[in-house]
Write a protein that holds these residues in place. Structure first.
Motif, mmCIF file in Angstrom:
data_model
loop_
_atom_site.group_PDB
_atom_site.id
_atom_site.type_symbol
_atom_site.label_atom_id
_atom_site.label_comp_id
_atom_site.label_asym_id
_atom_site.label_seq_id
_atom_site.Cartn_x
_atom_site.Cartn_y
_atom_site.Cartn_z
ATOM 1 N N PHE A 231 -50.435 17.707 35.398
ATOM 2 C CA PHE A 231 -50.647 16.628 36.362
ATOM 3 C C PHE A 231 -51.477 15.503 35.731
ATOM 4 C CE2 PHE A 231 -52.530 14.880 40.380
ATOM 5 C CZ PHE A 231 -51.339 14.398 40.901
ATOM 6 N N TYR A 232 -52.529 15.865 34.991
ATOM 7 C CA TYR A 232 -53.307 14.847 34.271
ATOM 8 C C TYR A 232 -52.405 14.062 33.323
ATOM 9 C CZ TYR A 232 -57.949 16.663 35.647
ATOM 10 O OH TYR A 232 -59.066 17.038 36.334
ATOM 11 N N ARG A 233 -51.577 14.768 32.560
ATOM 12 C CA ARG A 233 -50.669 14.094 31.615
ATOM 13 C C ARG A 233 -49.691 13.186 32.358
ATOM 14 N NH1 ARG A 233 -51.274 18.944 28.864
ATOM 15 N NH2 ARG A 233 -49.532 19.954 29.941
ATOM 16 N N THR A 234 -49.178 13.666 33.474
ATOM 17 C CA THR A 234 -48.233 12.871 34.254
ATOM 18 C C THR A 234 -48.892 11.614 34.807
ATOM 19 O OG1 THR A 234 -46.970 14.851 34.825
ATOM 20 C CG2 THR A 234 -46.669 12.922 36.246
ATOM 21 N N LEU A 235 -50.095 11.759 35.337
ATOM 22 C CA LEU A 235 -50.814 10.586 35.846
ATOM 23 C C LEU A 235 -51.109 9.593 34.726
ATOM 24 C CD1 LEU A 235 -53.301 12.228 38.369
ATOM 25 C CD2 LEU A 235 -51.340 10.765 38.915
ATOM 26 N N ASP A 236 -51.563 10.090 33.573
ATOM 27 C CA ASP A 236 -51.810 9.206 32.424
ATOM 28 C C ASP A 236 -50.539 8.462 32.031
ATOM 29 O OD1 ASP A 236 -54.497 9.928 32.248
ATOM 30 O OD2 ASP A 236 -54.134 11.466 30.721
ATOM 31 N N GLN A 237 -49.422 9.184 32.014
ATOM 32 C CA GLN A 237 -48.139 8.578 31.657
ATOM 33 C C GLN A 237 -47.713 7.540 32.701
ATOM 34 O OE1 GLN A 237 -45.004 11.442 31.184
ATOM 35 N NE2 GLN A 237 -43.529 9.922 30.496
ATOM 36 N N LEU A 238 -47.870 7.853 33.970
ATOM 37 C CA LEU A 238 -47.530 6.913 35.038
ATOM 38 C C LEU A 238 -48.345 5.628 34.898
ATOM 39 C CD1 LEU A 238 -46.136 6.294 37.828
ATOM 40 C CD2 LEU A 238 -48.172 7.301 38.865
ATOM 41 N N ILE A 239 -49.644 5.781 34.733
ATOM 42 C CA ILE A 239 -50.526 4.613 34.606
ATOM 43 C C ILE A 239 -50.146 3.789 33.383
ATOM 44 C CG2 ILE A 239 -52.909 3.897 34.147
ATOM 45 C CD1 ILE A 239 -53.703 6.440 35.886
ATOM 46 N N ALA A 240 -49.956 4.442 32.250
ATOM 47 C CA ALA A 240 -49.615 3.723 31.017
ATOM 48 C C ALA A 240 -48.267 3.025 31.135
ATOM 49 C CB ALA A 240 -49.613 4.688 29.834
ATOM 50 N N SER A 241 -47.282 3.695 31.686
ATOM 51 C CA SER A 241 -45.953 3.079 31.751
ATOM 52 C C SER A 241 -45.921 1.920 32.746
ATOM 53 C CB SER A 241 -44.881 4.113 32.082
ATOM 54 O OG SER A 241 -45.051 4.614 33.377
ATOM 55 N N LEU A 242 -46.666 2.022 33.837
ATOM 56 C CA LEU A 242 -46.707 0.907 34.780
ATOM 57 C C LEU A 242 -47.538 -0.246 34.238
ATOM 58 C CD1 LEU A 242 -46.905 2.765 38.194
ATOM 59 C CD2 LEU A 242 -44.910 1.736 37.098
ATOM 60 N N ASP A 243 -48.540 0.041 33.404
ATOM 61 C CA ASP A 243 -49.336 -1.013 32.775
ATOM 62 C C ASP A 243 -48.523 -1.804 31.765
ATOM 63 O OD1 ASP A 243 -51.646 -0.616 34.175
ATOM 64 O OD2 ASP A 243 -52.701 0.446 32.584
ATOM 65 N N GLU A 244 -47.496 -1.195 31.177
ATOM 66 C CA GLU A 244 -46.701 -1.875 30.156
ATOM 67 C C GLU A 244 -46.057 -3.145 30.672
ATOM 68 O OE1 GLU A 244 -43.932 0.978 28.606
ATOM 69 O OE2 GLU A 244 -45.529 2.145 27.654
ATOM 70 N N GLY A 245 -45.775 -3.219 31.980
ATOM 71 C CA GLY A 245 -45.135 -4.388 32.560
ATOM 72 C C GLY A 245 -46.092 -5.486 32.944
ATOM 73 N N GLU A 246 -47.407 -5.275 32.743
ATOM 74 C CA GLU A 246 -48.388 -6.273 33.162
ATOM 75 C C GLU A 246 -48.526 -7.387 32.137
ATOM 76 O OE1 GLU A 246 -52.201 -5.015 34.471
ATOM 77 O OE2 GLU A 246 -51.387 -3.454 35.752
ATOM 78 N N GLY A 247 -48.645 -8.608 32.650
ATOM 79 C CA GLY A 247 -48.899 -9.760 31.795
ATOM 80 C C GLY A 247 -50.388 -9.956 31.596
ATOM 81 N N ASP A 248 -50.750 -10.858 30.694
ATOM 82 C CA ASP A 248 -52.162 -11.145 30.427
ATOM 83 C C ASP A 248 -52.868 -11.704 31.657
ATOM 84 O OD1 ASP A 248 -51.946 -10.266 27.823
ATOM 85 O OD2 ASP A 248 -51.598 -12.280 27.016
ATOM 86 N N ASP A 249 -52.113 -12.307 32.573
ATOM 87 C CA ASP A 249 -52.714 -12.904 33.764
ATOM 88 C C ASP A 249 -52.812 -11.918 34.924
ATOM 89 O OD1 ASP A 249 -50.058 -12.652 34.429
ATOM 90 O OD2 ASP A 249 -49.827 -14.713 35.138
ATOM 91 N N GLY A 250 -52.508 -10.627 34.677
ATOM 92 C CA GLY A 250 -52.584 -9.624 35.730
ATOM 93 C C GLY A 250 -51.328 -9.532 36.564
ATOM 94 N N SER A 251 -50.280 -10.269 36.170
ATOM 95 C CA SER A 251 -49.047 -10.224 36.935
ATOM 96 C C SER A 251 -48.174 -9.063 36.480
ATOM 97 C CB SER A 251 -48.283 -11.539 36.787
ATOM 98 O OG SER A 251 -47.855 -11.702 35.447
#
Length: 176
Positions: A140-160
């Protein structure tokens, strides 16, 4: 299984997926309910504890970093940090190279609080792990880390995200 999972989805519901934000909030509430009595007894709020944990694990941080790491809105953080400073849990100092910026650090008092709470907090984690199983917990920890990292990949420098402005508080107010 939760009440939500047991419910039949109405044929009128236009959604193809379960409500992930709601499920995550429900899971968070059930997890934090185990920690709340220890935090309340120690006289620390959930927000204050998130900040203490972040500073313990990462060292001194700027408020903008705390906003992101602890999922606390910037206006709320200002008040939380002021109260924490008033009771001696943190210090706020201006950065030498840029006097407009602040750095938040733990005090000896907050480090002592963390040491006092550590056995209780660790026991709560052990109880949750005993209930769910070590393998599940680690996965579950690994899955949460992966979810957070993969969703962060789509973020722009302006937080979008994908051209849409987001903020730590936006997740709670986002449409489901």
């Amino acid at each position: 299984m939760t009440q939500y999972a047991q419910r039949r989805v109405s044929p009128e519901a236009p959604f193809q997926h379960r409500n992930l934000p709601l499920l995550l909030l429900q899971a968070r509430e059930r997890v934090i309910a185990h920690f709340r009595p220890a935090l309340n007894a120690a006289g620390v709020t959930e927000q204050q504890w998130r900040i203490v944990r972040a500073l313990l694990e990462l060292g001194p941080l700027e408020p903008r970093q705390i906003v992101v790491l602890c999922a606390i809105s910037s206006p709320s953080l200002a008040g939380v940090l002021a109260r924490m400073e008033d009771v001696g849990l943190v210090t706020r100092t201006r950065l030498d190279h840029d006097q407009r910026r602040l750095q938040v650090s733990l005090t000896a008092r907050s480090r002592a609080l963390a040491r006092r709470l550590a056995p209780q907090i660790d026991a709560i984690y052990a109880g949750i792990e005993a209930r769910m199983g070590h393998g599940f917990t680690q996965e579950f920890y690994r899955t949460l880390d992966q979810l957070i990292a993969s969703l962060d990949e789509g973020e722009g420098d302006d937080g979008s995200v994908d051209g849409h402005k987001t903020s730590p508080g936006a997740a709670a107010a986002a449409p489901d």
